[in-house]
Design a protein around this motif. Structure first.
Motif, mmCIF file in Angstrom:
data_model
loop_
_atom_site.group_PDB
_atom_site.id
_atom_site.type_symbol
_atom_site.label_atom_id
_atom_site.label_comp_id
_atom_site.label_asym_id
_atom_site.label_seq_id
_atom_site.Cartn_x
_atom_site.Cartn_y
_atom_site.Cartn_z
ATOM 1 N N GLU A 74 0.815 -1.225 0.000
ATOM 2 C CA GLU A 74 0.000 0.000 0.000
ATOM 3 C C GLU A 74 0.847 1.273 0.000
ATOM 4 O OE1 GLU A 74 -3.287 2.453 2.645
ATOM 5 O OE2 GLU A 74 -2.825 0.393 3.199
ATOM 6 N N GLN A 75 1.801 1.375 0.865
ATOM 7 C CA GLN A 75 2.672 2.555 0.986
ATOM 8 C C GLN A 75 4.109 2.065 0.786
ATOM 9 O OE1 GLN A 75 2.128 5.666 0.990
ATOM 10 N NE2 GLN A 75 3.462 6.817 2.329
ATOM 11 N N PRO A 76 4.550 1.944 -0.466
ATOM 12 C CA PRO A 76 5.832 1.290 -0.754
ATOM 13 C C PRO A 76 7.058 2.176 -0.521
ATOM 14 C CG PRO A 76 4.761 1.861 -2.808
ATOM 15 C CD PRO A 76 3.807 2.239 -1.706
ATOM 16 N N THR A 77 7.259 2.547 0.731
ATOM 17 C CA THR A 77 8.492 3.217 1.121
ATOM 18 C C THR A 77 9.605 2.171 1.127
ATOM 19 O OG1 THR A 77 8.088 2.731 3.450
ATOM 20 C CG2 THR A 77 7.271 4.858 2.616
ATOM 21 N N ALA A 78 10.835 2.615 1.169
ATOM 22 C CA ALA A 78 11.953 1.670 1.276
ATOM 23 C C ALA A 78 11.797 0.803 2.524
ATOM 24 C CB ALA A 78 13.275 2.423 1.291
ATOM 25 N N GLU A 79 11.330 1.410 3.604
ATOM 26 C CA GLU A 79 11.126 0.671 4.858
ATOM 27 C C GLU A 79 10.099 -0.445 4.685
ATOM 28 O OE1 GLU A 79 12.296 4.926 5.991
ATOM 29 O OE2 GLU A 79 11.077 3.980 4.436
ATOM 30 N N ASN A 80 8.964 -0.116 4.076
ATOM 31 C CA ASN A 80 7.909 -1.114 3.900
ATOM 32 C C ASN A 80 8.296 -2.183 2.888
ATOM 33 O OD1 ASN A 80 6.262 0.029 5.829
ATOM 34 N ND2 ASN A 80 5.139 1.279 4.377
#
Length: 117
Positions: A74-80
């Motif tokens: 859903e929220q494809p940050t590097a963290e996720n």
């Protein structure tokens, strides 16, 4: 010992819960680094590089490469992305002599994240 294997994939995303220029659709050439912690087996290896490449390609790279990551995370940050990859691989890479130690996700040459579960 720590065994290291690097991968690369191209993908697009936008950060829907972020206010700034990254909320707009854009892409990266990501670098993915998989690290296993373990001891060499009777063949002298922690994990066969060829087998590791096959597993990561089938489970992650084939899914992510040239994709719109928001369709997967859903929220494809590097963290996720790093958490997703770790959770997808931790059980399949676990053996008597080794386990998944760490996942690195690099969006650019100077910006990345490390996740250890």
């Amino acid at each position: 010992m720590i065994l290291i294997k690097e991968f690369e994939f191209d993908a697009a995303h936008n950060l829907i819960h972020y206010h700034g220029k990254c909320e707009r659709l854009h892409g990266h050439t990501y670098k993915l680094v998989i690290k296993l912690e373990g001891t060499p087996d009777k063949e002298g290896m922690i994990y066969d590089f060829v087998e590791l490449k096959r597993v990561v390609k089938a489970r992650i790279i084939d899914k992510f490469d040239h994709s719109y990551l928001n369709d997967i995370i859903e929220q494809p940050t590097a963290e996720n992305i790093a958490m997703y990859v770790f959770n997808e691989l931790k059980d399949v890479l676990k053996r008597e002599n080794c386990k998944l130690y760490e996942v690195e996700v690099w969006e650019t040459k100077t910006s990345g994240v490390v996740y250890r579960g």
